[in-house]
Design an enzyme around this catalytic site. Structure first.
Site, PDB file in Angstrom:
ATOM      1  N   ASP A  43       0.842  -1.197   0.000  1.00 41.25           N
ATOM      2  CA  ASP A  43       0.000   0.000   0.000  1.00 41.25           C
ATOM      3  C   ASP A  43       0.880   1.251   0.000  1.00 41.25           C
ATOM      4  O   ASP A  43       1.558   1.549   0.978  1.00 41.25           O
ATOM      5  CB  ASP A  43      -0.906  -0.002   1.234  1.00 41.25           C
ATOM      6  CG  ASP A  43      -1.864   1.177   1.222  1.00 41.25           C
ATOM      7  OD1 ASP A  43      -2.889   1.094   0.525  1.00 41.25           O
ATOM      8  OD2 ASP A  43      -1.569   2.195   1.888  1.00 41.25           O
ATOM      9  N   TYR A  48       3.326   9.787   0.408  1.00 46.41           N
ATOM     10  CA  TYR A  48       4.361   9.201   1.269  1.00 46.41           C
ATOM     11  C   TYR A  48       5.765   9.584   0.792  1.00 46.41           C
ATOM     12  O   TYR A  48       6.749   9.318   1.477  1.00 46.41           O
ATOM     13  CB  TYR A  48       4.227   7.669   1.332  1.00 46.41           C
ATOM     14  CG  TYR A  48       2.899   7.176   1.830  1.00 46.41           C
ATOM     15  CD1 TYR A  48       2.001   8.018   2.484  1.00 46.41           C
ATOM     16  CD2 TYR A  48       2.513   5.847   1.639  1.00 46.41           C
ATOM     17  CE1 TYR A  48       0.765   7.554   2.925  1.00 46.41           C
ATOM     18  CE2 TYR A  48       1.278   5.373   2.081  1.00 46.41           C
ATOM     19  CZ  TYR A  48       0.411   6.240   2.718  1.00 46.41           C
ATOM     20  OH  TYR A  48      -0.805   5.775   3.149  1.00 46.41           O
ATOM     21  N   LYS A  77      -2.144   6.232  -4.282  1.00 41.18           N
ATOM     22  CA  LYS A  77      -3.258   7.149  -4.027  1.00 41.18           C
ATOM     23  C   LYS A  77      -3.041   8.523  -4.643  1.00 41.18           C
ATOM     24  O   LYS A  77      -1.926   9.030  -4.696  1.00 41.18           O
ATOM     25  CB  LYS A  77      -3.453   7.310  -2.506  1.00 41.18           C
ATOM     26  CG  LYS A  77      -3.587   5.978  -1.769  1.00 41.18           C
ATOM     27  CD  LYS A  77      -3.790   6.156  -0.275  1.00 41.18           C
ATOM     28  CE  LYS A  77      -3.656   4.838   0.452  1.00 41.18           C
ATOM     29  NZ  LYS A  77      -2.257   4.468   0.713  1.00 41.18           N
ATOM     30  N   HIS A 108      -7.138   9.755  -1.991  1.00 36.28           N
ATOM     31  CA  HIS A 108      -6.539   9.672  -0.649  1.00 36.28           C
ATOM     32  C   HIS A 108      -7.408  10.336   0.433  1.00 36.28           C
ATOM     33  O   HIS A 108      -7.628   9.771   1.499  1.00 36.28           O
ATOM     34  CB  HIS A 108      -5.144  10.312  -0.675  1.00 36.28           C
ATOM     35  CG  HIS A 108      -4.244   9.856   0.425  1.00 36.28           C
ATOM     36  ND1 HIS A 108      -2.885   9.733   0.272  1.00 36.28           N
ATOM     37  CD2 HIS A 108      -4.493   9.499   1.704  1.00 36.28           C
ATOM     38  CE1 HIS A 108      -2.352   9.311   1.413  1.00 36.28           C
ATOM     39  NE2 HIS A 108      -3.307   9.174   2.302  1.00 36.28           N
TER      40      HIS A 108
END
Length: 310
Positions: A43, A48, A77, A108
């Site tokens: 994921d 990130y 996302k 997201h």
């Protein structure tokens, strides 16, 4: 590893590895180790800021024959600042991840914010210090752009993340391609039974992010308390001869949710994957149900100066 069949027929492994807050240099070793342990579901997210490193690790895993692309389930996302640029943002993520298709692409957060450039995933604050929300882009517009990704063959499944019942209901009403997944924070202290039931009743798989309550990382970032220290859960873990984290993950799996714990420690990666070989009794499932505190540990309001979940 067991898998859940999504509403479009694709299968998603019930245990995945979240890569949030994984540092660049350690990612290759962690992902290689995780694949060797048996993880097939990863994921990711543009926000990130480690898609490039994840992509390098995946490329090496494919080239060395450790695993084939079709054996993995890769999620990433769309960040809030790219709602008006869905196709470009998706292609940017795919380029960084070095993938020709995504298994799952999620919205997201259910909010469009000021665009800051593709892939920059900024959370721009206005002059008042509050998150700069773009009120010209509706979630419906964003969703139809997500559907286009399926038509183009870039993405196999699309879904939503951090949507409540009302936003999920609206998405179901305006969607031509139904969302396959709603990824939400849920754990014994934040069970969200109504939202989970609603999603499952209407064919959405629920993926639990923060499935063990965020533990040390969220305590550090948000000052939150972890359910892993709960005496009732500790007692149950002893009963089943498992760690508290394993107990909590198994509870999540028995709720028919997909769990994506995050860990940067090899021994934890192994521990978190070793679930599914035991079953909690109905009585113990009910006991855990009684621990709900309606307690969210992931609090982006700390950075945005506005609580979108209020």
């Amino acid at each position: 590893m067991a898998a859940i069949t999504l509403n479009n027929g694709f299968k998603m492994p019930v245990v995945g590895l979240g890569v949030w807050r994984m540092e660049g240099k350690s990612i290759k070793n962690l992902l290689t180790t995780a694949i060797k342990i048996g993880y097939r579901h990863f994921d990711c997210a543009a926000d990130y800021k480690n898609e490039v490193e994840v992509g390098e690790a995946l490329k090496e895993a494919f080239q060395t024959g450790l695993v084939k692309r079709e054996d993995l389930f890769i999620t990433t996302k769309l960040w809030s600042s790219d709602h008006g640029h869905v196709l470009e943002a998706c292609k940017d993520s795919m380029k960084k991840l070095q993938l020709e298709y995504l298994d799952l692409y999620l919205v997201h957060f259910p909010v469009a914010t000021k665009h800051t450039g593709i892939g920059t995933t900024d959370s721009a604050l206005g002059e008042d210090g509050v998150l700069d929300i773009d009120t010209t882009i509706s979630l419906e517009t964003t969703w139809h752009a997500m559907e286009e990704l399926v038509s183009l063959g870039l993405v196999r499944s699309i879904g939503i993340s951090n949507y409540d019942i009302f936003l999920t209901r609206d998405c179901l009403a305006y969607s031509k391609v139904k969302p396959a997944v709603n990824q939400i924070e849920t754990h014994p202290y934040f069970q969200r039974e109504s939202l989970v039931k609603f999603c499952q009743k209407h064919g959405l798989c629920v993926t639990a992010h923060t499935p063990i309550g965020g533990a040390a990382a969220n305590t550090e970032w948000f000052g939150s308390v972890s359910c892993l220290d709960d005496p009732v859960l500790k007692g149950l873990a002893e009963k089943y001869k498992k760690t508290v984290a394993q107990l909590v993950l198994q509870w999540g799996i028995q709720r028919n949710t997909v769990v994506i714990p995050k860990s940067s420690k090899v021994e934890r990666l192994k521990e978190n994957f070793e679930v599914g070989d035991f079953e909690l009794t109905n009585e113990d499932m009910e006991l855990i149900k009684s621990l709900d505190r309606k307690y969210r540990t992931n609090q982006p309001a700390k950075f945005w100066n506005i609580d979108l979940f209020a």
